[in-house]
Design an enzyme around this catalytic site. Sequence first.
Site, mmCIF file in Angstrom:
data_model
loop_
_atom_site.group_PDB
_atom_site.id
_atom_site.type_symbol
_atom_site.label_atom_id
_atom_site.label_comp_id
_atom_site.label_asym_id
_atom_site.label_seq_id
_atom_site.Cartn_x
_atom_site.Cartn_y
_atom_site.Cartn_z
ATOM 1 N N ASP A 271 0.826 -1.202 0.000
ATOM 2 C CA ASP A 271 0.000 0.000 0.000
ATOM 3 C C ASP A 271 0.862 1.254 0.000
ATOM 4 O O ASP A 271 0.534 2.241 -0.647
ATOM 5 C CB ASP A 271 -0.901 0.013 1.236
ATOM 6 C CG ASP A 271 -2.032 -1.006 1.088
ATOM 7 O OD1 ASP A 271 -2.113 -1.620 0.009
ATOM 8 O OD2 ASP A 271 -2.802 -1.159 2.051
ATOM 9 N N TYR B 135 2.220 1.905 -3.393
ATOM 10 C CA TYR B 135 1.152 2.402 -4.257
ATOM 11 C C TYR B 135 0.901 3.879 -3.965
ATOM 12 O O TYR B 135 0.830 4.717 -4.857
ATOM 13 C CB TYR B 135 -0.123 1.585 -3.999
ATOM 14 C CG TYR B 135 -1.326 2.056 -4.790
ATOM 15 C CD1 TYR B 135 -1.602 1.518 -6.042
ATOM 16 C CD2 TYR B 135 -2.161 3.040 -4.287
ATOM 17 C CE1 TYR B 135 -2.695 1.952 -6.769
ATOM 18 C CE2 TYR B 135 -3.254 3.487 -5.005
ATOM 19 C CZ TYR B 135 -3.519 2.934 -6.242
ATOM 20 O OH TYR B 135 -4.590 3.367 -6.966
ATOM 21 N N SER C 191 -24.018 33.626 4.553
ATOM 22 C CA SER C 191 -22.902 34.381 3.994
ATOM 23 C C SER C 191 -23.210 35.861 4.177
ATOM 24 O O SER C 191 -24.166 36.211 4.865
ATOM 25 C CB SER C 191 -22.692 34.025 2.531
ATOM 26 O OG SER C 191 -23.903 34.138 1.838
ATOM 27 N N LEU C 192 -22.423 36.716 3.573
ATOM 28 C CA LEU C 192 -22.635 38.149 3.735
ATOM 29 C C LEU C 192 -22.898 38.794 2.386
ATOM 30 O O LEU C 192 -22.349 38.379 1.376
ATOM 31 C CB LEU C 192 -21.384 38.801 4.341
ATOM 32 C CG LEU C 192 -21.069 38.471 5.797
ATOM 33 C CD1 LEU C 192 -19.741 39.079 6.200
ATOM 34 C CD2 LEU C 192 -22.180 38.968 6.703
ATOM 35 N N GLU D 174 -14.258 44.768 11.289
ATOM 36 C CA GLU D 174 -13.177 43.788 11.438
ATOM 37 C C GLU D 174 -12.698 43.374 10.057
ATOM 38 O O GLU D 174 -13.391 43.591 9.060
ATOM 39 C CB GLU D 174 -13.654 42.566 12.232
ATOM 40 C CG GLU D 174 -14.735 41.788 11.520
ATOM 41 C CD GLU D 174 -15.458 40.806 12.436
ATOM 42 O OE1 GLU D 174 -15.441 41.010 13.667
ATOM 43 O OE2 GLU D 174 -16.046 39.850 11.921
ATOM 44 N N LYS E 109 -11.932 40.999 7.003
ATOM 45 C CA LYS E 109 -12.500 39.770 6.451
ATOM 46 C C LYS E 109 -11.336 38.872 6.048
ATOM 47 O O LYS E 109 -10.569 39.205 5.148
ATOM 48 C CB LYS E 109 -13.365 40.092 5.237
ATOM 49 C CG LYS E 109 -14.185 38.930 4.747
ATOM 50 C CD LYS E 109 -15.221 39.433 3.735
ATOM 51 C CE LYS E 109 -16.239 38.381 3.348
ATOM 52 N NZ LYS E 109 -15.720 37.079 3.063
ATOM 53 N N GLU F 166 -12.682 31.580 11.175
ATOM 54 C CA GLU F 166 -11.981 31.381 9.913
ATOM 55 C C GLU F 166 -10.619 30.773 10.201
ATOM 56 O O GLU F 166 -9.893 31.251 11.079
ATOM 57 C CB GLU F 166 -11.817 32.742 9.237
ATOM 58 C CG GLU F 166 -11.553 32.715 7.769
ATOM 59 C CD GLU F 166 -12.828 32.671 6.917
ATOM 60 O OE1 GLU F 166 -12.693 32.487 5.706
ATOM 61 O OE2 GLU F 166 -13.931 32.814 7.473
ATOM 62 N N LYS G 281 -20.350 45.239 11.091
ATOM 63 C CA LYS G 281 -21.508 44.661 11.782
ATOM 64 C C LYS G 281 -22.148 45.721 12.656
ATOM 65 O O LYS G 281 -21.450 46.555 13.232
ATOM 66 C CB LYS G 281 -21.063 43.498 12.683
ATOM 67 C CG LYS G 281 -20.527 42.300 11.941
ATOM 68 C CD LYS G 281 -19.968 41.264 12.908
ATOM 69 C CE LYS G 281 -19.477 40.030 12.151
ATOM 70 N NZ LYS G 281 -18.702 39.118 13.022
#
Length: 744
Positions: free
Chosen positions: A48, A51, A98-99, A129, A131, A189, A320
Site C-alpha cells: 500500500d 502504491y 454568507s454576507l 473587522e 475579512k 476562519e 456589523k
Amino acid sequence: MSDTADDAVLPEARPDLEAAADEVDRLTERILQLREEYYGGNASTASDEEYDAMARRLEQLEQQHPRLRRQDSPTQTVGGRAETTLFAPVEHAERMLSLDNVFSREELDAWAAKVERDAGRSTVRYLTELKIDGLAINLRYEHGALVTAATRGDGVVGEDVTQNVRTMGSIPDRLSGTGHPDLVEIRGEIFFPVAAFDDLNARQAAAGERVFANPRNAASGSLRQKEEGKSPERLELMRDRIRRLRMLVHGIGAWPVGEIERATPVGAQSEVYGLLAEWGLPISTHFRVYDSIGEVAEYIKRYGENRGGVEHQIDGVVVKVDDLDLHVELGATSRAPRWAIAFKYPPEEVHTKLENIVVSVGRTGRATPFAVMTPALVAGSTVRQATLHNQDIVKAKGVLIGDTVVLRKAGDVIPEVLGPVVELRDGTEREFVMPTECPECGTPLRPAKEGDADLRCPNARACPAQVRGRVEHIGSRGALDIEALGEVGAFALTQPAEPARPPLETEAGLFELALDDLLTIRVQVRDPETGLPRTVDGVPKLVAPYQKKNGEPSRAALDLLANLEKAKTQQLWRFLVGLSIRHVGPVAARALAGYFGSVDAMRAASRDELAAVPGVGPIIADALLAWFEVDWHQEILERWAAAGAQLATPGHPGPGAAVVEGGILSGITVVPTGALEGFSREGAVEAILAAGGKAGNSVSKKTDFVAAGPGAGSKLTKAEELGVPILDADGFRKLLEEGPDAVR
DNA sequence: CACCCTCGAGTTCA
DNA sequence: CTCGAGGGTG
C-alpha cells in the site's frame, strides 16, 4: 526580446521534461495495473505504501506538467474524488449564512442608511473587522466541550474536520470558565499565516510534496488531509503543517435564546468577542467599534492601504451592527443577515509581462487573439492567459508584445488585460499583427459581415480547430452530455498524429465510431510550455490514449463508446444544440423541439413556420434554413440517424403540436440561482419547465420568483432590489408541487 | 421604431 | 460574468 520566430521553430532541448514524461507514463501504467490487480481480487504486486507513494508522485508530476497528464490517468478517477468525499458530513445546528457585499463608499452609505431607517435610530454603533481570506469553520461545543469542527460546506451541511482542528492545538478542547450553554456554535476562519507561507512551499517542494498557489489553498489543503494510511514521517509532516494553521473566531451561531445573556451580560457584538476571549478562543485584535459610518470608511481606507501588514490575507472588511438587539430586529434574508455587510476591496491589479499574442480559432470559426503572459498571481490564482477578443480591442488597449501590462480579474473571476505600463517600455516591444490566414488551416480569414471587427475562418467543414470545437461542444453538458468526450477526447478523435486520416473528419461520423477506430489513435505529446511537439531522438513521441500497453482497450475507450451509445437516445433539443446552428442554444432548441417534434419536420418547415415558434424570429429561422441547405450538414443528420441517433421525440404528435399548457406554473417565470438543495443546476431548470413554467437566466421585473440556494450572487441582490419574491429550496419545492399561490 | 428582456457565445482556474 | 444581438412589446 527573445520570443522571435527562431525560438518558435527551434524548441530547446528539455531533458528534464523528457524524463518527466517518461516517468508519468511509467507511473500511470504501473498504477493502473496495480489497481486492476486490486479490483480483480488478485494478490497485489506492491505494498500500500508503494502504491501511495507512486500515486503521490504522479499527482505531483501532473501538477507540474499538466500537459503530460494522460487521458486514462488514475489521478483523474480516484485521487481527485478522494479529497472531496472522504470527510463525513456534519449538519450545522444553525445555518451558516454568507454576507452581502458592497464595493464602494456610496454602497456602504446606502446600506448604513437602510439599517438606520429600519432600526428607527439616527445613530447606530458599528463594529468593523478584517475579512479573513481562509476557510469558514463552525466549532460545535456542548457543555463546554468541543464536539465537532466542520467546514462551511453549502451552509447547511459541512465536512467533519474535527481531528485536524484538534491537531492544530490552538483551539481549546474545553472552553475556560464556567456556565457554558448546553450547545453553542462558534464561527470563525482558519487561515495559513502569510509569513509562514513561503517557508511552507519551500519545505513542500523539498519533500517532493505539492506546492500551493496561495495561503488560502494551503489552509484548505492542510485541513483536508487524512491521517489514515500515512507513514510515520508523512504523518508528522502533515501534522506539522496543520499546527501552523491559525484560527480567529468572529461570531456565535446557534445558542439557546437567553442562555448566554443569563450567563453573562452581553448586549453587543463587541462584548461577544470579550466573552469568546474569556472562553479561551482566539479573537482578532483588528476589530474596532465606531459611532459613525464615516469612521468606518476611514478604517476601510486605512487597511486598504495596508493589506500586507496583517498576519492573514484580507478579502475586505466586515461591518456589523454592534447592538445585538438590533440583530434580532433587522433579521436576515434567506442567505445573509441584514445587520452585517462585507466591504470588498477593488479587484487586485498586478503587473506582468505580455510575452506574446496568439490567435486561436473556436468552434464557430472566430479567430480570437489572446494574451500569453508571464504567470502572475492575481486575486488568489495564477493567471497565464486572457482573451483580447479581436484586433480592434488589441488596438484600443494599446498593448504591444513585450509590454509590461496591468492585469486584473473582472468580478474576481475572469482575467482581463487593462492596458500597458507605457513608462516601462524599452523600445524592443513590437506591435501585434492580426494574421490574415487561419492559424490552423491556412484559409484566408474574413469578417462574417462587411465591417465586422471579428474575423472568421470560413472553412467550417474541414478546419481542424472548428471540427475539434464542434465535437467538444457536442459532448458538453449543455448538449449531448457525453462525459468521456471533452477537450482531450475531441482532440484525439479529430487530430491524432496517427492515423493520417482521423477517425472523425467531421462530426458526422461520431456515432459510427468503433473500438478499432479508437485503438489506432496515437496522440503527439507536446511540450507543456511551448506547446510544440516533443521528440525522442528525432522521433515524435506518441501515446495511445485508448489503448493499454498490453493492447487491450483502455477504460477511456470503453467509457466513450458506452457514453455515445447512451447519447443516441438523448432528448431532441440536446441534439439540436449539438449541431452548432447559429443562434440555436438550449432555449431556442427546446422551443423548436417542442413545436416540431423531429428534425425532419424542422427541415420541411418554411421560413414563416419556423418564425412562428415562440422565441424564434426571422433571423433564427433564416439561420436554420441556411444550415439545412448545406450538404455536409445534411450528411451529419443522415449518418447520425443511420447510426441510431434518435432525432425525433417519440410520441410527438407532429409539427404545431399544442404547447403543453395548464401546468401548475403556466405563465410563471422562475429564476433559479445558487445551489438549491436537492436539485442540480440543470435539474432545477427541468423541474420548472416540467411544471409548465419558464426558467429565466436573469432577474427582471417580469420574474415571478427567484429560487435561491446558498452561494447565490448578483441575481439574489437584484431580486431584493426589485422586490421579486425569493424562495429557498423548500419554498421552491412547494412552488413546484402546489403552485404560485401556495408560496405567495 | 424604440425600448427591455433574454439568449448565445466566449472566457479562466481550482 | 459580460458583451452583443435577437425577439417581442408598447
